[in-house]
Write a protein that holds these residues in place. Structure first.
Motif, PDB file in Angstrom:
ATOM      1  N   LYS A 141       2.618  -1.542   2.722  1.00  0.00           N
ATOM      2  CA  LYS A 141       1.030  -1.550   2.291  1.00  0.00           C
ATOM      3  C   LYS A 141       0.992  -2.105   1.105  1.00  0.00           C
ATOM      4  N   THR A 142      -0.351  -2.342   0.863  1.00  0.00           N
ATOM      5  CA  THR A 142      -0.523  -2.646  -0.535  1.00  0.00           C
ATOM      6  C   THR A 142      -1.910  -1.792  -1.205  1.00  0.00           C
ATOM      7  N   TRP A 143      -1.266  -1.218  -2.260  1.00  0.00           N
ATOM      8  CA  TRP A 143      -2.136  -0.103  -3.168  1.00  0.00           C
ATOM      9  C   TRP A 143      -2.586  -0.788  -4.335  1.00  0.00           C
ATOM     10  N   ARG A 172       3.752  -2.773  -2.054  1.00  0.00           N
ATOM     11  CA  ARG A 172       3.182  -3.691  -3.223  1.00  0.00           C
ATOM     12  C   ARG A 172       2.089  -2.685  -3.974  1.00  0.00           C
ATOM     13  N   VAL A 173       2.111  -3.066  -5.257  1.00  0.00           N
ATOM     14  CA  VAL A 173       1.254  -2.219  -5.920  1.00  0.00           C
ATOM     15  C   VAL A 173       0.487  -3.123  -7.169  1.00  0.00           C
ATOM     16  N   VAL A 174      -0.929  -2.624  -7.015  1.00  0.00           N
ATOM     17  CA  VAL A 174      -1.701  -3.120  -8.313  1.00  0.00           C
ATOM     18  C   VAL A 174      -2.022  -2.006  -9.041  1.00  0.00           C
ATOM     19  N   ALA A 175      -1.324  -1.804 -10.089  1.00  0.00           N
ATOM     20  CA  ALA A 175      -1.539  -0.670 -11.132  1.00  0.00           C
ATOM     21  C   ALA A 175      -2.493  -1.032 -12.189  1.00  0.00           C
ATOM     22  N   THR A 176      -3.559  -0.192 -12.495  1.00  0.00           N
ATOM     23  CA  THR A 176      -4.436  -0.361 -13.328  1.00  0.00           C
ATOM     24  C   THR A 176      -4.673   0.514 -14.318  1.00  0.00           C
ATOM     25  N   ALA A 177      -5.171   0.301 -15.565  1.00  0.00           N
ATOM     26  CA  ALA A 177      -5.538   1.015 -16.654  1.00  0.00           C
ATOM     27  C   ALA A 177      -6.239   0.328 -17.566  1.00  0.00           C
ATOM     28  N   ARG A 178      -7.071   1.145 -18.518  1.00  0.00           N
ATOM     29  CA  ARG A 178      -7.911   0.720 -19.382  1.00  0.00           C
ATOM     30  C   ARG A 178      -7.120  -0.044 -20.478  1.00  0.00           C
ATOM     31  N   ASN A 179      -5.915   0.312 -20.863  1.00  0.00           N
ATOM     32  CA  ASN A 179      -5.262  -0.208 -21.686  1.00  0.00           C
ATOM     33  C   ASN A 179      -3.816  -0.782 -20.970  1.00  0.00           C
ATOM     34  N   VAL A 180      -3.833  -2.278 -20.515  1.00  0.00           N
ATOM     35  CA  VAL A 180      -2.802  -2.655 -19.679  1.00  0.00           C
ATOM     36  C   VAL A 180      -1.548  -2.563 -20.204  1.00  0.00           C
ATOM     37  N   ASP A 229       9.758  -6.382 -10.159  1.00  0.00           N
ATOM     38  CA  ASP A 229       9.291  -7.960  -9.974  1.00  0.00           C
ATOM     39  C   ASP A 229       8.053  -8.243  -9.670  1.00  0.00           C
ATOM     40  N   ASP A 230       7.829  -8.932  -8.343  1.00  0.00           N
ATOM     41  CA  ASP A 230       6.594  -9.327  -8.145  1.00  0.00           C
ATOM     42  C   ASP A 230       6.027  -8.273  -6.962  1.00  0.00           C
ATOM     43  N   ARG A 231       6.671  -7.064  -6.704  1.00  0.00           N
ATOM     44  CA  ARG A 231       5.897  -6.147  -6.025  1.00  0.00           C
ATOM     45  C   ARG A 231       4.871  -5.328  -6.795  1.00  0.00           C
ATOM     46  N   MET A 232       4.951  -5.091  -8.013  1.00  0.00           N
ATOM     47  CA  MET A 232       3.969  -4.554  -8.763  1.00  0.00           C
ATOM     48  C   MET A 232       3.271  -5.468  -9.711  1.00  0.00           C
ATOM     49  N   PHE A 236      -1.949 -10.577  -3.207  1.00  0.00           N
ATOM     50  CA  PHE A 236      -1.118  -9.946  -2.266  1.00  0.00           C
ATOM     51  C   PHE A 236      -1.796 -10.233  -0.824  1.00  0.00           C
ATOM     52  N   GLY A 237      -3.136 -10.830  -0.856  1.00  0.00           N
ATOM     53  CA  GLY A 237      -3.825 -11.239   0.341  1.00  0.00           C
ATOM     54  C   GLY A 237      -4.764 -10.217   0.924  1.00  0.00           C
ATOM     55  N   GLY A 238      -4.705  -8.914   0.203  1.00  0.00           N
ATOM     56  CA  GLY A 238      -5.440  -7.918   0.706  1.00  0.00           C
ATOM     57  C   GLY A 238      -5.106  -6.736  -0.093  1.00  0.00           C
ATOM     58  N   ILE A 239      -6.064  -5.678   0.559  1.00  0.00           N
ATOM     59  CA  ILE A 239      -5.788  -4.190  -0.094  1.00  0.00           C
ATOM     60  C   ILE A 239      -5.668  -3.282   1.213  1.00  0.00           C
ATOM     61  N   ASP A 240      -4.703  -2.461   1.273  1.00  0.00           N
ATOM     62  CA  ASP A 240      -4.582  -1.236   2.324  1.00  0.00           C
ATOM     63  C   ASP A 240      -5.021  -0.004   1.779  1.00  0.00           C
ATOM     64  N   VAL A 241      -4.844   0.319   0.617  1.00  0.00           N
ATOM     65  CA  VAL A 241      -4.980   1.582  -0.161  1.00  0.00           C
ATOM     66  C   VAL A 241      -5.611   1.520  -1.344  1.00  0.00           C
TER      67      VAL A 241
END
Length: 274
Positions: free
Chosen positions: A2-4, A27-35, A46-49, A73-78
Motif C-alpha cells: 500500500k501507499t500511505w 510505501r509512505v509519504v510522511a509529512t510534517a510542518r517542519n520537514v 531508501d525510496d520507500r519513504m 508512487f503513482g497513487g495513494i491507497d491510505v
C-alpha cells in the motif's frame, strides 16, 4: 503493498504509523510542518519513504503534497489525517486566538487534505483513516474546544463514509483513549486566561498528572490500526483501549437514558392528522 500519506509525522501516532508501515514493506509519504524534523526517520527506508513539508491549514500545500505523492508512487491507497493538537480550559477561559487555530488544524486542515486526496483515492478505492479521540465520543468540562473539534471529525467522517462508499473508499475513525505518546507534552495547550471560577472543572492539572503515566501502549494501538486497514470487515468506529470503550459505553447508556425518559413527550411533535 500500500501507499500511505500520513500527516503530522513529527511525533506520536503519526510517526509510529509511518515507521510501522514502512517496516512492513509499504510505501509512505510522511509529512510534517517542519520537514527537517522527519527527514532522518526516512533514511533507513531508501525510496520507500519520502518526506514532504505540509501545513494542513494551507489548502494549496495540501494539493501540492498530494500531487508529489502521486508523482512519486503513482497513487495513494491510505490517507491518515493525524495532524492535530488540543486546547484545554473552560469555554469562558478560551480566546479566539487560542481556539480558532486549533479548529484550523484539527478540522479544516483535515477537510482540505481529504478534499485534495479524494481524486487519487477514488482511483485506488482506498481508505481514509481519521484520527479522532475518546474526546470525540463524549464531552467533559475543561476540554470543550477539543471535544468540539473531535466531534466535528466524527461527523465529517460519518458523512464521508456514506458519500464514498459507492467508490469503494472506506473510512476508519480511530478513537484512542490515553496512550503513552508525547501528546500531553507537545500537543496540548492550556487556555491562558485562567479563571478561579473554573478551578474545579477546567482540568488544568490533567497534563501534569497524566503525562507519561497513560496506560495505553501506542505500538499495540498502531498494530490494531494496521489490522483494521487491512481487514475487509473493518468497523467505521475503532475505539482503542479500555478507557475509550468505557467512554463509548457510558455515552451510549446516557444517550439511551435520555431518549427513553422523554420519548413519549418528544415524539408527539408532528402535526396532528385530521
Amino acid at each position: 503493498m500500500k501507499t500511505w500519506l500520513i500527516t503530522g509525522c513529527s511525533s506520536g501516532f503519526g510517526q509510529r504509523l509511518a515507521l510501522a508501515t514502512a517496516r512492513r514493506g509499504d510505501r509512505v509519504v510522511a509529512t510534517a510542518r517542519n520537514v527537517k524534523a522527519i527527514e532522518e526517520m526516512a533514511e533507513p527506508f531508501d525510496d520507500r519513504m519520502i518526506t514532504l513539508q505540509l501545513d494542513v491549514t494551507d489548502a494549496g500545500a495540501a494539493r501540492a503534497a498530494i500531487a508529489k505523492a502521486v508523482d512519486a508512487f503513482g497513487g495513494i491507497d491510505v490517507l491518515v489525517n493525524n495532524a492535530g493538537y488540543a486546547l484545554f480550559g473552560a469555554i469562558e477561559e478560551g480566546r479566539p486566538e487560542e481556539y480558532r487555530p486549533m479548529f484550523e488544524v484539527n478540522v479544516f486542515g483535515l477537510i482540505e487534505t481529504t478534499r485534495a486526496a479524494l481524486p487519487a483515492l477514488r482511483r485506488s478505492g482506498g481508505t481514509i483513516v481519521n484520527m479522532s479521540s475518546g474526546a470525540g465520543i463524549e464531552g467533559r468540562g475543561g476540554g470543550g474546544y477539543y471535544h468540539a473539534a473531535k466531534f466535528a471529525v466524527e461527523g465529517i467522517s460519518e458523512a464521508l463514509a456514506g458519500e464514498l462508499k459507492p467508490f469503494g473508499i472506506r473510512v476508519l475513525i480511530v478513537e484512542p483513549g490515553p496512550f503513552r505518546t508525547d501528546f500531553l507534552g507537545r500537543s496540548i495547550t492550556m487556555a491562558a486566561n485562567e479563571m478561579p471560577e473554573y478551578a474545579a472543572t477546567s482540568r488544568r492539572n490533567y497534563r501534569d498528572t497524566n503525562d507519561g503515566n497513560q496506560a495505553g501502549d501506542p505500538d499495540k494501538a498502531v498494530a490494531v490500526i494496521l489490522e483494521a486497514v487491512d481487514a475487509e470487515d473493518a468497523p467505521l468506529h475503532l475505539p482503542l483501549g479500555p478507557a475509550a470503550h468505557t467512554i463509548a459505553e457510558r455515552k451510549l447508556a446516557a444517550f439511551r437514558s435520555d431518549i427513553d425518559a422523554w420519548r413519549d413527550i418528544t415524539i408527539a411533535t408532528d402535526f396532528d392528522r385530521g
